[in-house]
Design an enzyme around this catalytic site. Structure first.
Site, PDB file in Angstrom:
ATOM      1  N   SER A   1     -10.653  -0.311   3.559  1.00 41.41           N
ATOM      2  CA  SER A   1      -9.964  -0.835   4.751  1.00 41.41           C
ATOM      3  C   SER A   1      -9.359   0.317   5.538  1.00 41.41           C
ATOM      4  CB  SER A   1      -8.843  -1.793   4.347  1.00 41.41           C
ATOM      5  OG  SER A   1      -9.404  -2.898   3.680  1.00 41.41           O
TER       6      SER A   1
ATOM      7  N   GLU B   1      -4.363   2.344   7.196  1.00 42.12           N
ATOM      8  CA  GLU B   1      -4.155   2.358   5.746  1.00 42.12           C
ATOM      9  C   GLU B   1      -4.692   3.684   5.197  1.00 42.12           C
ATOM     10  OE1 GLU B   1      -5.137  -1.172   3.515  1.00 42.12           O
ATOM     11  OE2 GLU B   1      -5.901   0.024   1.831  1.00 42.12           O
TER      12      GLU B   1
ATOM     13  N   ARG C   1       0.807  -1.232   0.000  1.00 42.32           N
ATOM     14  CA  ARG C   1       0.000   0.000   0.000  1.00 42.32           C
ATOM     15  C   ARG C   1       0.834   1.274   0.000  1.00 42.32           C
ATOM     16  NH1 ARG C   1      -2.336  -3.280  -1.686  1.00 42.32           N
ATOM     17  NH2 ARG C   1      -4.138  -4.392  -0.891  1.00 42.32           N
TER      18      ARG C   1
HETATM   19  C1  LIG Z   1     -15.489   0.776  -0.712  1.00 40.73           C
HETATM   20  C2  LIG Z   1     -13.986   0.876  -0.853  1.00 40.73           C
HETATM   21  C3  LIG Z   1     -13.254  -0.252  -1.212  1.00 40.73           C
HETATM   22  C4  LIG Z   1     -11.863  -0.172  -1.342  1.00 40.73           C
HETATM   23  N1  LIG Z   1     -11.175  -1.300  -1.702  1.00 40.73           N
HETATM   24  C5  LIG Z   1      -9.837  -1.217  -1.854  1.00 40.73           C
HETATM   25  C6  LIG Z   1      -9.088  -2.382  -2.245  1.00 40.73           C
HETATM   26  O1  LIG Z   1      -9.624  -3.446  -2.482  1.00 40.73           O
HETATM   27  N2  LIG Z   1      -7.737  -2.244  -2.368  1.00 40.73           N
HETATM   28  C7  LIG Z   1      -7.103  -1.062  -2.130  1.00 40.73           C
HETATM   29  O2  LIG Z   1      -5.868  -1.014  -2.280  1.00 40.73           O
HETATM   30  N3  LIG Z   1      -7.782   0.033  -1.750  1.00 40.73           N
HETATM   31  C8  LIG Z   1      -9.124  -0.005  -1.609  1.00 40.73           C
HETATM   32  N4  LIG Z   1      -9.814   1.100  -1.221  1.00 40.73           N
HETATM   33  C9  LIG Z   1      -9.075   2.339  -0.895  1.00 40.73           C
HETATM   34  C10 LIG Z   1      -8.911   3.302  -2.071  1.00 40.73           C
HETATM   35  O3  LIG Z   1      -9.951   3.149  -3.006  1.00 40.73           O
HETATM   36  C11 LIG Z   1      -7.579   3.126  -2.789  1.00 40.73           C
HETATM   37  O4  LIG Z   1      -6.489   3.328  -1.921  1.00 40.73           O
HETATM   38  C12 LIG Z   1      -7.475   4.075  -3.990  1.00 40.73           C
HETATM   39  O5  LIG Z   1      -6.410   3.674  -4.801  1.00 40.73           O
HETATM   40  C13 LIG Z   1      -7.267   5.537  -3.579  1.00 40.73           C
HETATM   41  O6  LIG Z   1      -7.385   6.336  -4.735  1.00 40.73           O
HETATM   42  P1  LIG Z   1      -7.950   7.822  -4.667  1.00 40.73           P
HETATM   43  O7  LIG Z   1      -7.831   8.394  -6.022  1.00 40.73           O
HETATM   44  O8  LIG Z   1      -9.288   7.840  -4.059  1.00 40.73           O
HETATM   45  O9  LIG Z   1      -6.868   8.489  -3.735  1.00 40.73           O
HETATM   46  P2  LIG Z   1      -7.095   9.460  -2.493  1.00 40.73           P
HETATM   47  O10 LIG Z   1      -7.831   8.723  -1.442  1.00 40.73           O
HETATM   48  O11 LIG Z   1      -7.655  10.748  -2.926  1.00 40.73           O
HETATM   49  O12 LIG Z   1      -5.586   9.690  -2.053  1.00 40.73           O
HETATM   50  C14 LIG Z   1      -4.824   8.636  -1.497  1.00 40.73           C
HETATM   51  C15 LIG Z   1      -3.366   9.108  -1.394  1.00 40.73           C
HETATM   52  O13 LIG Z   1      -2.843   9.259  -2.708  1.00 40.73           O
HETATM   53  C16 LIG Z   1      -2.305  10.570  -2.886  1.00 40.73           C
HETATM   54  N5  LIG Z   1      -2.596  10.977  -4.270  1.00 40.73           N
HETATM   55  C17 LIG Z   1      -3.823  11.067  -4.861  1.00 40.73           C
HETATM   56  N6  LIG Z   1      -3.688  11.458  -6.133  1.00 40.73           N
HETATM   57  C18 LIG Z   1      -2.357  11.630  -6.363  1.00 40.73           C
HETATM   58  C19 LIG Z   1      -1.583  12.037  -7.489  1.00 40.73           C
HETATM   59  N7  LIG Z   1      -2.135  12.378  -8.664  1.00 40.73           N
HETATM   60  N8  LIG Z   1      -0.222  12.092  -7.340  1.00 40.73           N
HETATM   61  C20 LIG Z   1       0.373  11.769  -6.162  1.00 40.73           C
HETATM   62  N9  LIG Z   1      -0.304  11.381  -5.067  1.00 40.73           N
HETATM   63  C21 LIG Z   1      -1.664  11.295  -5.163  1.00 40.73           C
HETATM   64  C22 LIG Z   1      -3.066  11.446  -1.886  1.00 40.73           C
HETATM   65  O14 LIG Z   1      -2.318  12.592  -1.531  1.00 40.73           O
HETATM   66  C23 LIG Z   1      -3.238  10.479  -0.722  1.00 40.73           C
HETATM   67  O15 LIG Z   1      -2.094  10.455   0.109  1.00 40.73           O
HETATM   68  C24 LIG Z   1     -11.208   1.058  -1.100  1.00 40.73           C
HETATM   69  C25 LIG Z   1     -11.946   2.200  -0.746  1.00 40.73           C
HETATM   70  C26 LIG Z   1     -13.326   2.108  -0.638  1.00 40.73           C
HETATM   71  C27 LIG Z   1     -14.101   3.349  -0.269  1.00 40.73           C
END
Ligand SMILES: Cc1cc2nc3c(=O)[nH]c(=O)nc-3n(C[C@H](O)[C@H](O)[C@H](O)COP(=O)(O)OP(=O)(O)OC[C@H]3O[C@@H](n4cnc5c(N)ncnc54)[C@H](O)[C@@H]3O)c2cc1C
Length: 309
Positions: free
Chosen positions: A232, A302, A183
């Site tokens: 998570s 996480e 992660r």
């Molecule tokens: C219902 C649900 C199920 C999920 N299932 C999973 C799963 O199975 N596996 C899993 O790994 N995760 C899961 N997640 C968590 C999440 O979806 C992932 O971690 C996802 O990849 C985060 O992407 P985001 O664009 O929403 O990032 P954000 O939540 O907006 O940001 C996460 C981090 O990434 C950084 N970031 C965002 N964009 C950029 C960019 N362009 N450049 C540099 N840094 C950046 C942010 O600063 C922050 O630190 C789940 C979440 C939910 C709500």
């Protein structure tokens, strides 16, 4: 430091972004948990040039920059975020598919929805992202988090990453230079991912689709549906599962305000409507303490906690 300079930056960002700058924007609207106070400024650049402008202006003004993707892995404090929050706009949503000597590639903008990309790959008979179909959020956030599920994660398919550094310069990094771990990808400080090139492989459409369907079945069977969440909450400790430990501590269904530890999966905290970030944090603190006292394991979040608490 950020607070006193933040207002000075508004005219410069307004000139660069127009309506793509919002002031005092509630971040609950931009996070999957639907909690969190306002950003002083929310900048939503539509091009690399606009993004570079925002980063350079903020750096010069000494104003802090916080990145937001789809907001599906962040917990924003009720006090909001001082300085500039940058969320990439639709200008970063292009996908380009190609066939190279080394195999099929797709270059996806950082604002592309990861699940949509996974489905598009499957429809083309391309393997490597099947597990990612139900992961909300963007390619940029997924890259930073090294998102994964059911034994797969992004590290296996990242060929190259393009981005912009705080001073405004564009650079490209090889995927194998990112030292991916559970992660997390190792990125230069302040690096904003603008696009990722994925190295996929050809396979039978039916076979890839079957793997994606299996991942979807497992997700629907095991995770709460309906209420807002951030996925998570804690990382799985080595050789164990955070959900198992929290359930073992008798915390399934525990409540704080309008937040609740899911009855379905104890590593999910759900917002039952009107929860505050502090409610979610209270439950996280309780889970960490109880699991520590019962099992001797300190659960590491996480979800990324950002802003003022
Ligand atoms: C219902 C649900 C199920 C999920 N299932 C999973 C799963 O199975 N596996 C899993 O790994 N995760 C899961 N997640 C968590 C999440 O979806 C992932 O971690 C996802 O990849 C985060 O992407 P985001 O664009 O929403 O990032 P954000 O939540 O907006 O940001 C996460 C981090 O990434 C950084 N970031 C965002 N964009 C950029 C960019 N362009 N450049 C540099 N840094 C950046 C942010 O600063 C922050 O630190 C789940 C979440 C939910 C709500």
């Amino acid at each position: 430091m950020a607070a006193e300079h933040a207002g000075d930056l508004v005219p410069a960002l307004r000139a660069a972004l127009g309506a793509r700058l919002r002031v005092d924007e509630p971040l609950a609207r931009h996070t999957s948990m639907r909690v969190g106070g306002p950003a002083d400024m929310l900048a939503m650049p539509e091009s690399a040039a606009q993004l570079a402008d925002v980063l350079a202006s903020a750096t010069t003004a000494g104003v802090r920059v916080t990145l937001l993707g789809g907001g599906s892995n962040v917990l924003v404090g009720d006090g909001g975020i001082r300085g500039v929050v940058v969320k990439l706009g639709r200008g970063f949503s292009a996908t380009e598919w190609s066939e190279t000597d080394a195999g099929p590639r797709v270059r996806a903008g950082a604002a592309v929805q990861l699940g949509r990309l996974a489905r598009a790959a499957v429809a083309r008979g391309l393997a490597g992202l099947e597990y990612a179909e139900g992961i909300p959020g963007t390619v940029g956030g997924a890259l930073f988090m090294n998102a994964g599920a059911y034994g797969g994660d992004l590290s296996a398919v990242v060929g190259a990453v393009e981005g912009i550094v705080p001073g405004g310069g564009c650079i490209e990094l090889r995927g194998d230079s990112l030292r991916f771990r559970y992660r997390r990808a190792e990125l230069p400080r302040g690096f904003v991912v603008t696009a990722v090139t994925f190295a996929l492989t050809h396979d039978e459409v039916d076979a890839v689709r079957a793997r994606m369907n299996e991942a979807r079945r497992r997700r629907l069977a095991g995770q709460p549906q309906g209420n807002p969440s951030a996925g998570s909450i804690f990382k799985n400790p080595n050789g164990d599962f955070a959900g198992r430990l929290i359930e073992g501590a008798g915390l399934k269904g525990a409540r704080a305000g309008r937040a609740r530890i899911s009855d379905r999966h104890a590593n999910f905290i759900v917002n039952e409507g009107g929860a505050r970030a502090s409610d979610v944090k209270t439950l996280m603190d309780v889970a960490q303490r109880e699991v520590w006292e019962r099992s001797g394991v300190w659960l590491e979040p996480e979800v990324q906690l950002v802003g003022s608490w």
